[in-house]
Design an enzyme around this catalytic site. Sequence first.
Site, PDB file in Angstrom:
ATOM      1  N   HIS A 157       5.170  36.624  24.921  1.00  0.00           N
ATOM      2  CA  HIS A 157       6.200  37.616  24.601  1.00  0.00           C
ATOM      3  C   HIS A 157       6.715  38.319  25.856  1.00  0.00           C
ATOM      4  O   HIS A 157       6.050  38.342  26.905  1.00  0.00           O
ATOM      5  CB  HIS A 157       5.652  38.655  23.622  1.00  0.00           C
ATOM      6  CG  HIS A 157       4.511  39.455  24.197  1.00  0.00           C
ATOM      7  ND1 HIS A 157       4.678  40.498  25.084  1.00  0.00           N
ATOM      8  CD2 HIS A 157       3.181  39.333  24.010  1.00  0.00           C
ATOM      9  CE1 HIS A 157       3.515  41.007  25.408  1.00  0.00           C
ATOM     10  NE2 HIS A 157       2.574  40.307  24.779  1.00  0.00           N
ATOM     11  N   GLU A 192      -3.010  37.948  19.256  1.00  0.00           N
ATOM     12  CA  GLU A 192      -3.788  38.369  20.411  1.00  0.00           C
ATOM     13  C   GLU A 192      -5.215  38.716  19.969  1.00  0.00           C
ATOM     14  O   GLU A 192      -5.521  38.726  18.773  1.00  0.00           O
ATOM     15  CB  GLU A 192      -3.102  39.575  21.068  1.00  0.00           C
ATOM     16  CG  GLU A 192      -3.735  40.094  22.359  1.00  0.00           C
ATOM     17  CD  GLU A 192      -3.824  39.040  23.450  1.00  0.00           C
ATOM     18  OE1 GLU A 192      -4.621  38.097  23.276  1.00  0.00           O
ATOM     19  OE2 GLU A 192      -3.129  39.174  24.477  1.00  0.00           O
TER      20      GLU A 192
END
Length: 382
Positions: free
Chosen positions: A121, A233
Amino acid sequence: MFQWLHLLADSDQPTPNSFLTIQLIIIFIIFSFFLISFSFNSIIKFTLLFAMPVVITHDPILLNSAFVPTPISQHRPAIFPPSQRSPPRILRFSPRSDMDAAASQGLYPLHRCKTLHLVRHAQGFHNVEGDKNPDAYLSYDLFDANLTPLGWSQVDNLRKHVKTSDVSKGIELVIVSPLLRTMQTAVGVFGGEAYTDGITAPPLMNDNVGDSGRPAISSLNCPPFIAVEQCREHLGVHPCDKRRSITEYRNMFPAIDFSLIESDEDILWKPDIRETNEEVVARGLKFFEWLWKRKEKEIAVVSHSGFLFHALSSFGNDCHPTIKSEICTHYANCELRSVVIIDRGMIGSDNPTTNYPGKIPAGLDLPSDIADEKLSGNGEAN
């Protein structure tokens, strides 16, 4: 024995038998000396050659290592001084050498390969605050952090790259971690153009999601998007890695498919337990196996630095170190790396779409080399 020999030598009237006895005793002593010396050396050599443990060099954490028995190599155990020129040679099992890996090539059927475009990202507010003070990652002010203005600029630049390089043309599916920063990155890079009135298809992202000031993004002329929890994550402790409810996300990203996520609320994130690196590795391997079983051959994945680093650490251990580092070094914000995964274990069952069987229409087609082998075989039989 030596006292007896002394008495014989000091006798006033030595006899021939005495001299013969003395000679036999001397010969026996000399022979015993050489025998003892030879046996001692043989025992040492036998111990060094056969009692030395086989050396196996590997790291058990690297799950995908390809260990092969290499030729007997020079290996100097610690018991041998550096000045010794010829240490014993022992069988050493080790990963392929850098030279072997550099010279090796692989050939695989095309239908057993997939192309993945892996993306971290763009810059989120948690990255900025965490860089200033790592304790900021524990702050609930950064819950499900969204992209910074700089992060959106990174998205725009990566979008230009995938368009000009034609990467976007081959992508059949975009898989995204269900967090605000990854979904903003995914739709900004791989989504359609700006959403305009009159379009009936739902937008990938509504306008001003996360107070971004960005316009809505169309779901037309782009691949489908699926949110998958397995590529999130590290789970736990850090509020920036906790997701919102799927109900909220559906209002923000109407055209993203959230059907694979079972729970509306985030039941995977724990405030007091942080997922270990080993657990992320295991989750990553399951994710890649799931990817392989999908029908799409070219897939984009938008995920996170920690997940990508640890999940990819299981791969490339049979490659040159430079290639290994290309696979599993930490990603920069909005970095894209394209890789190929290969089915070497018959995980998938896709049929080749580009192969052609031949012999249509059928006819005689005996190759000349097989004909030579048959002639040679007949000659030997005769």
